[in-house]
Design an enzyme around this catalytic site. Structure first.
Site: not given
Ligand SMILES: *Cc1c(COP(=O)(O)O)cnc(C)c1O
Length: 355
Positions: A100, A167, A191
């Site tokens: 990521w 993030d 998540k």
């Molecule tokens: C799942 C995830 C993403 C991507 O998220 P999307 O909503 O599919 O764009 C980005 N960063 C982290 C840390 C993630 O777990």
């Protein structure tokens, strides 16, 4: 009974699904679905207001930090962050802690220069880098607070003299940290917060408005702040479900209360991984994630049999990401400790018959 360890989209509280499904059929006895009313009605305005207020309250944000619900996934923020914060001759600092972070770096390079100040690459991302320096003249420093795929997590948030960007897609609302230490936080909802399709964005408004480029209207955070996160039609259902989850979290006692539960779940599972002769953890102990627990079998030829064994017990979603292999058990806020107990019991039983 299914024990849902999926990494994302993932488990949410059962009562949230109950309330959400009722709202789809008949919202607050209005005879209308939450999905068929205008977003500018007082009814939906109340949902947006409450969702934003709950974020502020649960994270204890100061007056400079604004809360937005924006379209798209975290991947949209990989480009929207540098578009708003980084001019093309300027440099942003990034930590490379896996997939990521690498995707975020790739997008930032479209808008300016990127300095990767540390990487966990040599260890196949089984560690969080410790000794590194962040240049004082970089516009911001970006980290991925929890690495969903590898199961590593920043246990100490680095201190910087420049704006810190996080993030937090996979550990948002899971542990007490100083959220005000971040100037920008983003998280895809799916998540730990709600359905896919919406991002939570927390931004210190003082860092905005400094780049020279023209930013498309819908991409400029300042426009969303001005319009109270209602610049255009928001993803109304996703925001509504996030609000329900945040209410659930508040009723539970907030982030500190859920952190205690999360700690207990993680301790239970890691203890089994460390003591069971068949299994081994993949991440350095001090960097282990409390949200995504990654582990493999010492004899990988047994992995398929173990996966089938757990399926019979109602355990779902523990197959590891293809980059790591083995297993990944995601222990998000809504997962009860009883599900972890079932998994631990299965590991013990499997060790007896296959030891
Ligand atoms: C799942 C995830 C993403 C991507 O998220 P999307 O909503 O599919 O764009 C980005 N960063 C982290 C840390 C993630 O777990």
């Amino acid at each position: 009974m299914v024990h849902n360890f999926n990494a994302g989209p993932s488990i949410l509280p059962k009562e949230v699904f109950q309330q959400a499904s009722e709202a789809v059929l008949n919202y607050q006895n209005s005879g209308l679905s939450i999905l068929e009313i205008g977003h500018r009605t007082s009814t939906f305005q109340a949902v947006m207001d409450e969702a934003r207020a709950l974020v502020k309250e649960l994270m204890q944000l100061d007056a400079d930090h604004e809360v937005l619900f924006l379209h798209g996934g975290a991947s949209t923020q990989f480009m929207q962050v540098p578009m708003n914060l980084l001019d093309d001759k300027e440099t942003a600092a990034y930590a490379d802690t896996g997939v990521w972070g690498i995707k975020a770096i790739k997008e930032a390079k479209l808008f300016g220069k990127v300095e990767v100040v540390c990487t966990g690459k040599e260890s196949n991302y089984t560690i969080i880098p410790k000794d590194f320096a962040v240049p004082n003249d970089a516009k911001y420093f970006h980290i991925t607070t929890n690495n969903t795929i590898y199961g590593s997590q920043w246990q100490k948030i680095p201190k910087t003299s420049i704006p810190l960007v996080g993030d937090m897609s996979s550990d948002i609302f899971s542990r007490v940290i100083d959220f005000n230490a971040f100037d920008l936080i983003y998280a895809g909802a799916q998540k730990n917060m709600g359905p896919a399709g919406v991002n939570l964005l927390v931004v210190n408004k003082n860092i905005l408005g400094k780049v020279k480029r023209a930013i498309p209207t819908i991409m400029d955070y300042r426009n969303h702040i001005k319009e109270g996160s209602m610049l255009n039609t928001p993803p109304v259902f996703a925001v509504f479900v996030c609000m329900l989850t945040l209410r659930w979290l508040k009723a539970l006692g907030g982030i500190a209360a859920v952190e205690k539960l999360n700690d207990a779940k993680a301790v239970l599972l890691y203890q089994e991984i460390d003591s069971n002769p068949l299994f081994t953890g993949t991440v350095a102990k001090e960097d282990r994630s409390k949200m995504n627990v990654c582990f493999v079998m010492k004899d990988t030829s047994l992995e398929e049999a173990f996966l089938n064994f757990t399926k019979e017990k109602g355990i779902a979603g523990i197959k590891g990401h293809r980059l790591v292999g083995g297993f990944r058990a995601s222990l998000y806020n809504a997962l009860p400790i009883s599900s972890v107990e079932v998994l631990v019991q299965a590991m013990k039983e499997f060790a007896v018959t296959n030891g």
